[in-house]
Design a protein around this motif. Structure first.
Motif, PDB file in Angstrom:
ATOM      1  N   ALA A 152       0.855  -1.330  -0.229  1.00 46.74           N
ATOM      2  CA  ALA A 152      -0.051   0.051   0.176  1.00 46.74           C
ATOM      3  C   ALA A 152       0.738   1.171  -0.016  1.00 46.74           C
ATOM      4  O   ALA A 152       0.561   2.432  -0.801  1.00 46.74           O
ATOM      5  CB  ALA A 152      -0.838  -0.008   1.221  1.00 46.74           C
ATOM      6  N   ALA A 153       2.005   1.380   0.877  1.00 47.43           N
ATOM      7  CA  ALA A 153       2.475   2.535   0.970  1.00 47.43           C
ATOM      8  C   ALA A 153       3.346   2.968  -0.335  1.00 47.43           C
ATOM      9  O   ALA A 153       3.180   4.006  -0.707  1.00 47.43           O
ATOM     10  CB  ALA A 153       3.746   2.329   1.964  1.00 47.43           C
ATOM     11  N   LEU A 154       3.748   1.920  -1.029  1.00 44.06           N
ATOM     12  CA  LEU A 154       4.319   2.250  -2.282  1.00 44.06           C
ATOM     13  C   LEU A 154       3.627   2.428  -3.460  1.00 44.06           C
ATOM     14  O   LEU A 154       3.597   3.704  -4.105  1.00 44.06           O
ATOM     15  CB  LEU A 154       5.078   0.728  -2.822  1.00 44.06           C
ATOM     16  CG  LEU A 154       6.249   0.612  -3.766  1.00 44.06           C
ATOM     17  CD1 LEU A 154       7.279   1.209  -3.016  1.00 44.06           C
ATOM     18  CD2 LEU A 154       6.380  -0.898  -4.229  1.00 44.06           C
ATOM     19  N   HIS A 155       2.327   1.976  -3.317  1.00 47.72           N
ATOM     20  CA  HIS A 155       1.097   2.285  -4.256  1.00 47.72           C
ATOM     21  C   HIS A 155       0.964   3.981  -4.043  1.00 47.72           C
ATOM     22  O   HIS A 155       0.779   4.725  -4.774  1.00 47.72           O
ATOM     23  CB  HIS A 155       0.028   1.504  -4.108  1.00 47.72           C
ATOM     24  CG  HIS A 155      -1.159   1.629  -5.035  1.00 47.72           C
ATOM     25  ND1 HIS A 155      -0.798   1.933  -6.356  1.00 47.72           N
ATOM     26  CD2 HIS A 155      -2.629   1.825  -4.947  1.00 47.72           C
ATOM     27  CE1 HIS A 155      -2.105   1.875  -7.125  1.00 47.72           C
ATOM     28  NE2 HIS A 155      -3.026   1.858  -6.016  1.00 47.72           N
ATOM     29  N   LEU A 156       0.690   4.357  -2.683  1.00 50.19           N
ATOM     30  CA  LEU A 156       0.304   5.638  -2.442  1.00 50.19           C
ATOM     31  C   LEU A 156       1.468   6.569  -2.700  1.00 50.19           C
ATOM     32  O   LEU A 156       1.065   7.804  -3.340  1.00 50.19           O
ATOM     33  CB  LEU A 156       0.226   5.632  -0.740  1.00 50.19           C
ATOM     34  CG  LEU A 156      -1.216   5.037  -0.338  1.00 50.19           C
ATOM     35  CD1 LEU A 156      -1.203   5.236   1.325  1.00 50.19           C
ATOM     36  CD2 LEU A 156      -2.282   5.470  -0.745  1.00 50.19           C
ATOM     37  N   ARG A 157       2.660   6.329  -2.634  1.00 50.36           N
ATOM     38  CA  ARG A 157       3.753   7.121  -3.087  1.00 50.36           C
ATOM     39  C   ARG A 157       3.683   7.360  -4.773  1.00 50.36           C
ATOM     40  O   ARG A 157       3.792   8.601  -4.866  1.00 50.36           O
ATOM     41  CB  ARG A 157       5.188   6.595  -2.807  1.00 50.36           C
ATOM     42  CG  ARG A 157       5.626   6.747  -1.291  1.00 50.36           C
ATOM     43  CD  ARG A 157       6.847   6.331  -1.358  1.00 50.36           C
ATOM     44  NE  ARG A 157       7.106   6.215   0.291  1.00 50.36           N
ATOM     45  CZ  ARG A 157       7.396   7.228   0.993  1.00 50.36           C
ATOM     46  NH1 ARG A 157       6.817   8.568   0.830  1.00 50.36           N
ATOM     47  NH2 ARG A 157       7.439   7.092   2.450  1.00 50.36           N
ATOM     48  N   GLY A 160      -2.858  -3.910  -7.244  1.00 47.58           N
ATOM     49  CA  GLY A 160      -2.070  -4.208  -6.213  1.00 47.58           C
ATOM     50  C   GLY A 160      -2.705  -5.444  -5.477  1.00 47.58           C
ATOM     51  O   GLY A 160      -3.874  -5.602  -5.909  1.00 47.58           O
ATOM     52  N   ASP A 161      -2.386  -5.322  -4.241  1.00 46.07           N
ATOM     53  CA  ASP A 161      -2.945  -6.437  -3.353  1.00 46.07           C
ATOM     54  C   ASP A 161      -4.232  -5.509  -2.739  1.00 46.07           C
ATOM     55  O   ASP A 161      -4.411  -4.484  -3.095  1.00 46.07           O
ATOM     56  CB  ASP A 161      -1.956  -6.630  -2.076  1.00 46.07           C
ATOM     57  CG  ASP A 161      -1.788  -5.437  -1.390  1.00 46.07           C
ATOM     58  OD1 ASP A 161      -2.416  -4.864  -0.617  1.00 46.07           O
ATOM     59  OD2 ASP A 161      -0.511  -4.929  -1.401  1.00 46.07           O
ATOM     60  N   PRO A 162      -5.182  -6.296  -2.192  1.00 42.85           N
ATOM     61  CA  PRO A 162      -6.517  -5.678  -1.817  1.00 42.85           C
ATOM     62  C   PRO A 162      -6.424  -4.478  -1.009  1.00 42.85           C
ATOM     63  O   PRO A 162      -7.164  -3.376  -1.238  1.00 42.85           O
ATOM     64  CB  PRO A 162      -7.325  -6.806  -1.235  1.00 42.85           C
ATOM     65  CG  PRO A 162      -6.784  -7.827  -1.690  1.00 42.85           C
ATOM     66  CD  PRO A 162      -5.487  -7.702  -2.172  1.00 42.85           C
ATOM     67  N   LEU A 163      -5.733  -4.385   0.014  1.00 44.59           N
ATOM     68  CA  LEU A 163      -5.332  -3.093   0.786  1.00 44.59           C
ATOM     69  C   LEU A 163      -4.806  -2.051   0.094  1.00 44.59           C
ATOM     70  O   LEU A 163      -5.200  -1.122   0.248  1.00 44.59           O
ATOM     71  CB  LEU A 163      -4.433  -3.629   1.967  1.00 44.59           C
ATOM     72  CG  LEU A 163      -4.029  -2.352   3.131  1.00 44.59           C
ATOM     73  CD1 LEU A 163      -5.364  -1.771   3.403  1.00 44.59           C
ATOM     74  CD2 LEU A 163      -3.264  -2.724   4.125  1.00 44.59           C
ATOM     75  N   ALA A 164      -3.801  -2.393  -0.871  1.00 42.51           N
ATOM     76  CA  ALA A 164      -2.986  -1.129  -1.704  1.00 42.51           C
ATOM     77  C   ALA A 164      -4.165  -0.505  -2.486  1.00 42.51           C
ATOM     78  O   ALA A 164      -4.154   0.637  -2.803  1.00 42.51           O
ATOM     79  CB  ALA A 164      -1.998  -1.769  -2.547  1.00 42.51           C
ATOM     80  N   ALA A 165      -5.021  -1.624  -3.279  1.00 46.65           N
ATOM     81  CA  ALA A 165      -5.976  -0.848  -3.991  1.00 46.65           C
ATOM     82  C   ALA A 165      -7.043   0.060  -3.358  1.00 46.65           C
ATOM     83  O   ALA A 165      -7.636   1.251  -3.656  1.00 46.65           O
ATOM     84  CB  ALA A 165      -6.613  -2.013  -4.960  1.00 46.65           C
ATOM     85  N   LEU A 166      -7.616  -0.488  -2.096  1.00 46.15           N
ATOM     86  CA  LEU A 166      -8.439   0.263  -1.205  1.00 46.15           C
ATOM     87  C   LEU A 166      -7.812   1.605  -0.941  1.00 46.15           C
ATOM     88  O   LEU A 166      -8.398   2.617  -1.016  1.00 46.15           O
ATOM     89  CB  LEU A 166      -8.813  -0.499  -0.036  1.00 46.15           C
ATOM     90  CG  LEU A 166      -9.878  -1.331  -0.064  1.00 46.15           C
ATOM     91  CD1 LEU A 166     -10.136  -2.291   1.105  1.00 46.15           C
ATOM     92  CD2 LEU A 166     -11.487  -1.085  -0.431  1.00 46.15           C
ATOM     93  N   LEU A 167      -6.710   1.462  -0.269  1.00 44.34           N
ATOM     94  CA  LEU A 167      -6.099   2.902   0.248  1.00 44.34           C
ATOM     95  C   LEU A 167      -5.685   3.870  -0.820  1.00 44.34           C
ATOM     96  O   LEU A 167      -5.865   5.026  -0.720  1.00 44.34           O
ATOM     97  CB  LEU A 167      -4.822   2.505   1.036  1.00 44.34           C
ATOM     98  CG  LEU A 167      -5.112   1.588   2.397  1.00 44.34           C
ATOM     99  CD1 LEU A 167      -4.018   1.589   3.276  1.00 44.34           C
ATOM    100  CD2 LEU A 167      -6.336   2.456   3.139  1.00 44.34           C
ATOM    101  N   GLY A 168      -5.368   3.135  -2.090  1.00 45.80           N
ATOM    102  CA  GLY A 168      -5.061   4.066  -3.159  1.00 45.80           C
ATOM    103  C   GLY A 168      -6.240   4.805  -3.621  1.00 45.80           C
ATOM    104  O   GLY A 168      -6.240   5.871  -4.112  1.00 45.80           O
ATOM    105  N   ALA A 169      -7.152   4.093  -3.805  1.00 49.10           N
ATOM    106  CA  ALA A 169      -8.430   4.590  -4.268  1.00 49.10           C
ATOM    107  C   ALA A 169      -9.137   5.766  -3.480  1.00 49.10           C
ATOM    108  O   ALA A 169      -9.468   6.950  -3.734  1.00 49.10           O
ATOM    109  CB  ALA A 169      -9.628   3.707  -4.484  1.00 49.10           C
ATOM    110  N   ILE A 170      -8.689   5.659  -1.723  1.00 44.56           N
ATOM    111  CA  ILE A 170      -9.251   6.556  -1.029  1.00 44.56           C
ATOM    112  C   ILE A 170      -8.235   7.645  -1.010  1.00 44.56           C
ATOM    113  O   ILE A 170      -8.932   8.605  -0.975  1.00 44.56           O
ATOM    114  CB  ILE A 170      -9.338   5.840   0.539  1.00 44.56           C
ATOM    115  CG1 ILE A 170     -10.533   4.881   0.709  1.00 44.56           C
ATOM    116  CG2 ILE A 170      -9.126   6.656   1.526  1.00 44.56           C
ATOM    117  CD1 ILE A 170     -10.575   4.137   1.917  1.00 44.56           C
TER     118      ILE A 170
END
Ligand code: PA5
Length: 333
Positions: free
Chosen positions: A161-166, A287-297
């Protein structure tokens, strides 16, 4: 508020590395997360992730009290950033009255007090004091760690998730100009039309967050709906109601939609959404389910703050919520 949103990648990265140390019951037939608004959303995220991994139900309760079916083998998790939310406090007290297993997640207030007085496991939310909706990364990470401890969801420390957010921050941040910044462009479209936000599965949960952030940060109305359910009701007015032309459709997409769901997006656009002021597809989030959720948020949080800027409103205060809480007074004992 923009600073808080932009801090999400680094906060997520830091908190994901930490382990949760809270004593929890180890025999459970279910979990009920109680919380309202920004805090309730953290429960929604846990329940959404748990849908595909948990052997027991994870339900979110956004009201006073508790459902009758909640029994001695169901863990009640009361989540409130401020620790002062009347409905959440009432549910926690109900859990104590019924002698149900209870855990509390809060930054302080009456809920922390109640947990300490009754020896209830307490997850203390970290970080400086902020608005509850801005504290989502501070609350969702320990809640997911609690979920992982109970075997409801995978250990969030394994998420990218952190990578995706960056990477999203580099594409959508305030230094990226309007012409190449899809979040700013979408905010521009929502300046002239009401957002009608649609998602399937996990993105239906994210659509709720987008709606709430547009309400609270940008101070505008918005709607959130999910597929396939909207195919059975909300689709009907699109071709016939003049109100269609006043709405901008936002489609939140994810990588794991089935072929049938993908087809529904196509046909719904042809029959209904083509009558809207415009359509913007966001994603598919990968990405993994958490990465997708947090990225979309994160994406939606940025859109809401950019829209606040375009409308000339301060995203932080939510005067109507404060006024309502003030008028209702203290929580019932
Ligand atoms: O964003 C907000 O300020 C609200 O939606 C709050 O989260 C909601 O009123 C509940 O408060 P708390 O999160 O402190 O329990």
């Amino acid at each position: 508020m923009l600073g808080r949103v932009l801090a999400q990648p680094s906060i997520t990265e830091r908190l994901l590395r930490q382990a949760l140390q809270v004593p929890l019951p180890n025999f459970l037939h279910g979990v009920v997360v109680v919380g309202m608004g920004g805090s309730g959303m953290c429960g929604d995220l846990l329940a959404t992730l748990a849908d595909s991994t948990s052997p027991v139900p994870v339900v979110v309760h956004k009201d006073y009290g508790l459902p009758k079916w909640v029994g001695r083998t169901t863990l009640v998790v009361a989540v409130s950033y401020s620790g002062e939310t009347e409905e959440t406090l009432d549910a926690a007290r109900e859990a104590l009255r019924r002698d149900l297993p209870l855990a509390v997640m809060t930054r302080g207030g009456a809920l922390a007090q109640l947990a300490m007085e009754h020896g209830v496991p307490l997850v203390q939310v970290q970080g400086p004091k902020m608005l509850p909706r801005a504290a989502l990364p501070f609350m969702v990470t320990p809640l997911l760690q609690l979920g992982a401890t109970l075997g409801l969801v995978p250990d969030p420390r394994g998420s990218t998730a952190a990578l995706h957010l960056r990477s999203l921050a580099a594409q959508l941040g305030p230094s990226v100009p309007f012409e190449s910044n899809p979040a700013k462009q979408l905010a521009g479209k929502l300046l002239h039309a009401t957002a009608a936000i649609y998602g399937h599965g996990p993105m239906a949960t994210v659509a709720q967050r987008w709606r709430a952030q547009l309400n609270e940060n940008a101070k505008v109305f918005a709607r959130d709906l999910c597929l396939p359910e909207m195919n059975h009701n909300d689709l009907v007015p699109w071709p016939v109601d003049k109100g269609a032309a006043g709405q901008h459709v936002v489609l939140l997409r994810h990588q794991h939609e089935s072929e049938r769901v993908k087809l529904r997006f196509v046909v719904t656009e042809e029959l209904g959404w083509c009558h809207a002021a415009g359509i913007t597809q966001v994603g598919p989030f990968e990405g993994d389910p958490l990465a997708a959720l947090l990225g979309a948020i994160f994406y939606g949080d940025l859109v809401s703050v950019y829209l606040a800027g375009l409308r000339g409103v301060d995203p932080s205060p939510v005067e109507a919520i404060a006024a309502l809480k003030g008028r209702l007074g203290g929580s019932p004992q």
